[in-house]
Design a protein around this motif. Structure first.
Motif, PDB file in Angstrom:
ATOM      1  N   VAL A 478       0.927  -1.138  -0.083  1.00  0.00           N
ATOM      2  CA  VAL A 478       0.024   0.143  -0.067  1.00  0.00           C
ATOM      3  C   VAL A 478       0.806   1.294   0.001  1.00  0.00           C
ATOM      4  O   VAL A 478       0.694   2.338  -0.737  1.00  0.00           O
ATOM      5  N   VAL A 479       1.873   1.457   0.948  1.00  0.00           N
ATOM      6  CA  VAL A 479       2.841   2.503   1.104  1.00  0.00           C
ATOM      7  C   VAL A 479       3.550   2.782  -0.276  1.00  0.00           C
ATOM      8  O   VAL A 479       3.402   3.875  -0.584  1.00  0.00           O
ATOM      9  N   LYS A 480       4.207   1.784  -0.936  1.00  0.00           N
ATOM     10  CA  LYS A 480       5.247   1.964  -1.910  1.00  0.00           C
ATOM     11  C   LYS A 480       4.539   2.607  -3.067  1.00  0.00           C
ATOM     12  O   LYS A 480       4.834   3.557  -3.484  1.00  0.00           O
ATOM     13  N   THR A 482       1.499   4.083  -2.942  1.00  0.00           N
ATOM     14  CA  THR A 482       1.005   5.544  -2.643  1.00  0.00           C
ATOM     15  C   THR A 482       2.168   6.629  -2.805  1.00  0.00           C
ATOM     16  O   THR A 482       1.861   7.752  -3.275  1.00  0.00           O
ATOM     17  N   VAL A 483       3.442   6.227  -2.503  1.00  0.00           N
ATOM     18  CA  VAL A 483       4.281   7.406  -2.568  1.00  0.00           C
ATOM     19  C   VAL A 483       4.819   7.547  -3.843  1.00  0.00           C
ATOM     20  O   VAL A 483       5.302   8.758  -4.254  1.00  0.00           O
ATOM     21  N   ILE A 485       3.438   7.226  -6.435  1.00  0.00           N
ATOM     22  CA  ILE A 485       1.983   8.079  -7.088  1.00  0.00           C
ATOM     23  C   ILE A 485       2.393   9.608  -7.018  1.00  0.00           C
ATOM     24  O   ILE A 485       2.015  10.348  -7.830  1.00  0.00           O
ATOM     25  N   MET A 486       2.876   9.978  -5.772  1.00  0.00           N
ATOM     26  CA  MET A 486       3.203  11.301  -5.510  1.00  0.00           C
ATOM     27  C   MET A 486       4.006  11.900  -6.556  1.00  0.00           C
ATOM     28  O   MET A 486       4.213  13.303  -6.861  1.00  0.00           O
TER      29      MET A 486
END
Length: 744
Positions: A478-480, A482-483, A485-486
């Motif tokens: 989930v985290v990777k 999401t970052v 996509i920034m």
């Protein structure tokens, strides 16, 4: 023999072989094309930049002998360098065609309507294009040669004429009617001023103000006269175009008068301006009239302008130029640029630029002395009167203000108290001198990248290491993404938010922002320490690798606390106004859009780049290395520091350098989140201007082919070199780290 039925057979897949070869050649071709594209960019930038470092060139167009050369007192040439005009000592104005195909053909002669015999002659500042005759009856007549442009049969035709900007009535300078022997004048808006030496040795300053008669509509002149007290002879008279300064040379002394108010003319300074063992021979005002150029009989020409001193603003010698050594040396200046020409008795012409301290060209243009000289309005040609002949020379001097020292060293500009690095390419003033130092914008590029990296590197690397090494696989999924996509978020959006939301927020709640930056690391460490002190039964309730979720309420609480206490801290510590405290008590200037805003905003743009590459590098460390370390009794932290990070160091370093390259080349965030002020100050509360932002701001307004345009390409070339150096160093260090730790 019979074949063995159990022996395996292999069949070549031709389509797969074709795909492999196609991929090989396609990837190779793509790599070569990338290199070719980089080389094309490199050489195109050099192609655009190269002309600014070319030396001046002078070529003779043609010359023609004159019958009345000794009677000529003034020269001029129109903008297209097609027609020249020669002003005679008796008020005649001869017009000559100086085009190559019709050179020397006399067009016409016009007579100035003078009420008295001529006793002297003077010209205004070159850009004003005015000439005046001093008369025997103590008056002055101003005349302007002009050209009427028509297009009969679709062919451009110039018709010479004479204009009288002050009317055909001569201005009475001396009420006593003494002849005007020497004078200088200037017409500025509705005011005309004349400083004159009369036949009976008096020096008069006369100011004429035009007033329209409300009944007749005629222009009437009111005059104020002041007699100036000069000891000794008067050799030269000069006046600034706006009539506020008057200069009188008497031998080796220069008298400087403030003539802003005609009724209160004041002597403000007397300059002993000659060089040691030399005498002054001529003076001239540089374009803009802020600098006084003085020529000595030893061949040295010096530049003087006003600077702030303990006694007020005074003229000081700023720089000097070595010219050909000759006793008679005249100075001529361009219309707008700070270029000046020296003409001597040996027929030698010199071209110099003051601010860049450059000798642009020097050579002989005639066999005899140069009697008179006039530069064209576009500075691409000049008229020379020498050897009883009129000569036209073509001058190729497009970029005199650009030298290596002017770009990269401190330069003392007119009106500045000391040498400095200045970038200021445009102004609303016609006498403005462009300032093209690349140092402040290169400094701003490094400053912006530094503050962005200070913010981004600790967060990005810490997050990458934790995500790859400690975080559970479910949470990592989930985290990777999401970052990452920034990273797709447009930087213009980040710049917009930084300029219109973050900058005012930081200004209004500066104690909260500073507190947040300090308290968050402390709060996270204290939370980790407290968590380790809890009983194991409580700690084991949280799944392994999901402990980071516990920090969410901590971060939210510290953020709320910082903003809640901001007003109280500002009242207690900073007397209710932190900006005023910084300015008055600490002497620090606070700009709303400053380096702190840029560091935070650009840091958010750089974090995904560093995080993604560093996380992949840490996660890609072979598991058998970490498992072997743990099996030998090392703790997780020992394994991380001594095995995992060392093995992943090439990728981590590459991640940091990629982030630095992104920060150096960033445009929109810096453009929108700073004041774009090209200053050199490390203060976190002041802004900057970067190379990329400067190009984005000024390129649409620059004239194609101008010095400004080419220097912006030079700035792009410098940025290209910056990124090339960073990438080269990164690749070298990465390869060294890879060779060192590849055996682990």
């Amino acid at each position: 023999m019979t074949s063995n039925p159990n022996k395996p057979t292999f069949h070549t897949d031709r389509s797969r072989l074709f795909k492999d070869r196609f991929a090989k050649w396609g990837i190779s071709a793509g790599g070569v094309m990338v290199l070719v594209a980089l080389l094309l960019i490199f050489f195109y930038l050099l192609y655009v930049v190269q002309p600014i470092f070319e030396s001046a060139k002078v070529e003779t167009r043609n010359s023609v002998k004159l019958q009345n050369a000794s009677e000529i007192v003034g020269l001029g040439i129109e903008e297209q360098t097609e027609v020249a005009f020669l002003l005679g000592e008796k008020g005649t104005v001869d017009f000559y065609n100086v085009e190559k195909q019709h050179f020397g053909k006399k067009i016409t002669t016009l007579n100035t309507e003078l009420p008295s015999d001529v006793s002297s002659f003077a010209s205004s500042a070159p850009f004003q294009g005015q000439y005046a005759y001093g008369l025997e009856n103590g008056s002055v007549m101003v005349v302007v040669p002009k050209f009427l442009v028509t297009f009969p049969n679709n062919e451009r035709q110039l018709t010479p004429r004479l204009d009288y900007p002050l009317g055909k009535v001569a201005l009475e300078v001396d009420e006593q009617g003494a002849a005007i022997k020497k004078f200088a004048f200037s017409h500025y808006e509705d005011k005309t001023a004349v400083v004159a030496l009369t036949a009976d040795k008096r020096v008069l300053f006369s100011s004429f103000l035009a007033e329209e008669n409300m009944f007749t509509g005629e222009v009437e002149w009111s005059v104020e006269r002041t007699e100036l007290d000069i000891d000794g002879r008067v050799d030269e008279l000069l006046m600034s175009p706006d009539t506020t300064r008057t200069f009188i040379r008497s031998a080796n002394q220069i008298y400087v008068y403030d003539t802003r108010y005609p009724s209160e003319v004041e002597l403000i300074q007397v300059l002993a301006a000659n060089e040691e063992n030399a005498n002054l021979v001529s003076t001239q005002l540089l374009a803009g009239a802020n600098s006084l150029m003085l020529a000595n009989d030893n061949g040295e020409v010096s530049q003087w302008f006003e600077v702030n001193t303990d006694e007020g603003r005074e003229f000081q010698k700023i720089r000097a130029f070595e010219t050909s050594k000759q006793s008679k040396l005249s100075i001529f200046t361009e219309f707008y640029r700070r270029t000046f020409f020296t003409a001597g008795a040996n027929g030698e012409l010199g071209i110099y630029y003051t601010t860049s301290e450059a000798k642009l060209w020097q050579g002989k243009v005639s066999d005899g002395p140069i009697d008179n000289f006039a530069i064209a309005p576009r500075s691409n040609a000049a008229l020379i009167l020498a050897d009883d002949a009129l000569k036209v020379i073509e001058i190729h001097n497009e970029h005199p203000e650009v030298t290596w020292s002017a770009l990269w060293q401190e330069v003392w500009y007119e009106g500045y108290p000391e040498p400095a690095y200045i970038w200021q390419s445009t102004s609303a003033s016609d006498d403005f001198e462009s300032k093209f130092s690349l140092v402040p914008i290169s400094f701003g590029t490094i400053k912006a990248a530094l503050y962005a990296m200070l913010f981004a590197v600790p967060i990005a690397l810490s997050a990458a290491i934790y995500t790859a090494y400690f975080m559970s696989s479910e949470l990592r999924k989930v985290v990777k993404p999401t970052v990452e996509i920034m990273e797709a978020l447009p930087t213009v959006i980040l710049g917009f938010l930084a300029g219109l939301w973050l900058a005012p927020l930081i200004e209004e709640h500066l104690p909260a922002i500073v507190g947040l930056l300090l308290l968050l690391p402390i709060g996270i460490l204290l939370t980790a320490f407290g968590w380790n002190k809890l009983p194991a039964s409580i700690r084991h309730r949280v799944p392994e690798g999901s402990h980071s979720i516990l920090l969410i309420p901590v971060v939210l609480f510290i953020g709320w606390l910082s903003f809640a206490m901001s007003g109280t801290i500002e009242s207690w510590v900073f007397d209710g106004n932190v900006r005023q405290y910084l300015t008055n008590e600490l002497g620090m200037t606070f700009d709303q859009r400053n380096s702190l805003v840029v560091g935070i905003a650009m840091g958010f743009a750089v974090i995904p780049t560093i995080f993604s590459i560093a996380e992949d590098a840490v996660f890609s460390v072979p598991k058998h290395l970490s498992n072997g370390s743990l099996a030998l009794g090392a703790t997780q932290w020992q394994t991380l520091v001594r095995v995992v990070l060392l093995t992943a160091s090439p990728g981590i370093f590459s991640a940091v350098m990629m982030g630095l390259g992104r920060a150096v080349g960033e445009t929109m965030i810096v453009l929108m989140a700073t004041g774009n002020t090209p200053i050199m100050d490390w203060s976190i509360f002041q802004g900057m201007r970067t190379l990329a932002a400067n190009i984005a701001v000024e390129m649409p307004e620059s004239e194609v082919g101008s010095s400004h345009y080419r220097i912006l390409f030079l700035a792009a070339f410098v940025l290209f070199i910056f990124t090339f150096i960073f990438n080269t160093v990164a690749e070298f260090v990465r390869q060294q780290l890879r060779d060192k730790y590849s055996s682990m």
